[in-house]
Write a protein that holds these residues in place. Structure first.
Motif, short mmCIF file in Angstrom:
data_model
loop_
_atom_site.label_atom_id
_atom_site.label_comp_id
_atom_site.label_asym_id
_atom_site.label_seq_id
_atom_site.Cartn_x
_atom_site.Cartn_y
_atom_site.Cartn_z
N UNK A 151 0.79 -1.23 0.00
CA UNK A 151 0.00 0.00 0.00
C UNK A 151 0.83 1.28 0.00
N UNK A 152 2.16 1.17 0.06
CA UNK A 152 3.00 2.36 0.20
C UNK A 152 4.23 2.29 -0.70
N UNK A 153 4.53 3.41 -1.33
CA UNK A 153 5.80 3.59 -2.04
C UNK A 153 6.41 4.85 -1.44
N UNK A 154 7.64 4.78 -0.98
CA UNK A 154 8.29 5.93 -0.36
C UNK A 154 9.75 5.97 -0.77
N UNK A 155 10.30 7.19 -0.82
CA UNK A 155 11.71 7.33 -1.16
C UNK A 155 12.25 8.63 -0.60
N UNK A 156 13.56 8.62 -0.34
CA UNK A 156 14.28 9.82 0.08
C UNK A 156 15.16 10.29 -1.06
N UNK A 157 15.34 11.62 -1.15
CA UNK A 157 16.13 12.22 -2.22
C UNK A 157 17.00 13.32 -1.64
N UNK A 158 18.11 13.61 -2.32
CA UNK A 158 18.97 14.73 -1.95
C UNK A 158 19.33 15.52 -3.21
N UNK A 159 19.60 16.81 -2.98
CA UNK A 159 20.12 17.69 -4.03
C UNK A 159 20.90 18.77 -3.29
N UNK A 160 22.22 18.62 -3.25
CA UNK A 160 23.03 19.56 -2.49
C UNK A 160 22.65 19.52 -1.02
N UNK A 166 9.40 11.56 -0.06
CA UNK A 166 8.15 11.45 -0.82
C UNK A 166 7.49 10.14 -0.48
N UNK A 167 6.17 10.19 -0.28
CA UNK A 167 5.43 8.97 0.01
C UNK A 167 4.11 8.99 -0.76
N UNK A 168 3.76 7.86 -1.32
CA UNK A 168 2.45 7.65 -1.94
C UNK A 168 1.81 6.48 -1.20
N UNK A 169 0.57 6.67 -0.75
CA UNK A 169 -0.11 5.66 0.06
C UNK A 169 -1.50 5.40 -0.50
N UNK A 170 -1.82 4.14 -0.71
CA UNK A 170 -3.14 3.74 -1.19
C UNK A 170 -3.89 3.09 -0.04
N UNK A 171 -4.83 3.82 0.51
CA UNK A 171 -5.62 3.30 1.62
C UNK A 171 -6.85 2.52 1.19
N UNK A 172 -7.00 2.33 -0.15
CA UNK A 172 -8.10 1.53 -0.65
C UNK A 172 -9.38 2.31 -0.89
N UNK A 173 -9.34 3.63 -0.76
CA UNK A 173 -10.56 4.43 -0.93
C UNK A 173 -10.76 4.91 -2.37
N UNK A 174 -9.85 4.54 -3.26
CA UNK A 174 -9.94 4.97 -4.65
C UNK A 174 -8.95 6.05 -5.01
N UNK A 175 -8.57 6.89 -4.06
CA UNK A 175 -7.54 7.90 -4.28
C UNK A 175 -6.27 7.49 -3.57
N UNK A 176 -5.15 7.94 -4.11
CA UNK A 176 -3.85 7.71 -3.49
C UNK A 176 -3.42 9.01 -2.82
N UNK A 177 -3.03 8.94 -1.56
CA UNK A 177 -2.53 10.11 -0.84
C UNK A 177 -1.04 10.25 -1.12
#
Length: 187
Positions: A151-160, A166-177
């Motif tokens: 239900x979750x895709x998450x990642x960390x990023x750097x730039x200088x 960033x996190x994307x979460x699908x709680x099953x309601x039809x929309x992804x937070x």
């Protein structure tokens, strides 16, 4: 104690001989002692300490968002919060595509900045994650960590000196937070 149609004033001398004056009226509140003063009115506040250092604060709101600014000898601090992408969101920082119900915050104090954004997208979980990850990489960010489950895709990023989570979460309601947390400056 003095009371009139506009408010009241209290003046007294404490047991150590220090004078204290407090005033409350339609124009606001003020207090003054030998150690400093404080004034609060519809425009914000002004505080003067025993060394004469002045700190001011101002609150602005338009019904959808609020900005609170404090200025003093050490500089300025700003905090914004409300619906939509905050005014302080860096122009070179991508906003996730196709998001609705957006709520954001932004703050800055000295060289340190913080921004947070969350909302919903009708994209599928993996598509929302892949699209924003691609936008970040195009903007010069490098992925430094990742996590995923059903239900979750998450990642960390750097730039200088910038870090982003960033996190994307699908709680099953039809929309992804989706949520973005960005910082820049000294840790």
């Amino acid at each position: 104690v003095e009371l009139d149609g506009d408010g009241f004033t209290v003046e007294r001398v404490d047991e150590d001989g220090n004078e204290v004056s407090i005033e409350l009226g339609e124009d606001g509140f003020s207090a003054e002692t030998e150690d400093g003063s404080l004034e609060i009115n519809e425009d914000g506040f002004t505080s003067v300490d025993e060394n004469g250092e002045v700190t001011t604060g101002q609150l602005e709101t338009d019904g959808d968002s609020t900005t609170f600014t404090v200025e003093g000898e050490d500089g300025e601090a700003v905090f914004q919060s409300g619906e939509g992408v905050p005014d302080g969101w860096p122009s070179d920082l991508p906003v996730p595509s196709d998001i609705s119900d957006v709520f954001g915050t932004y703050s800055v104090e000295g060289d340190n900045e913080f921004a947070n954004l969350s909302g919903n997208t009708s994209q599928r979980l993996q598509d929302a994650f892949d699209d924003y990850t691609s936008a970040l990489e195009s903007a010069g960010f490098e992925q430094s960590s990742s996590f995923s489950d059903a239900s979750t895709q998450a990642a960390g990023f750097t730039r200088g000196a910038e870090e982003l989570q960033f996190q994307a979460f699908d709680g099953g309601s039809g929309d992804v937070n989706v949520s973005v947390l960005w910082t820049s400056g000294e840790s």
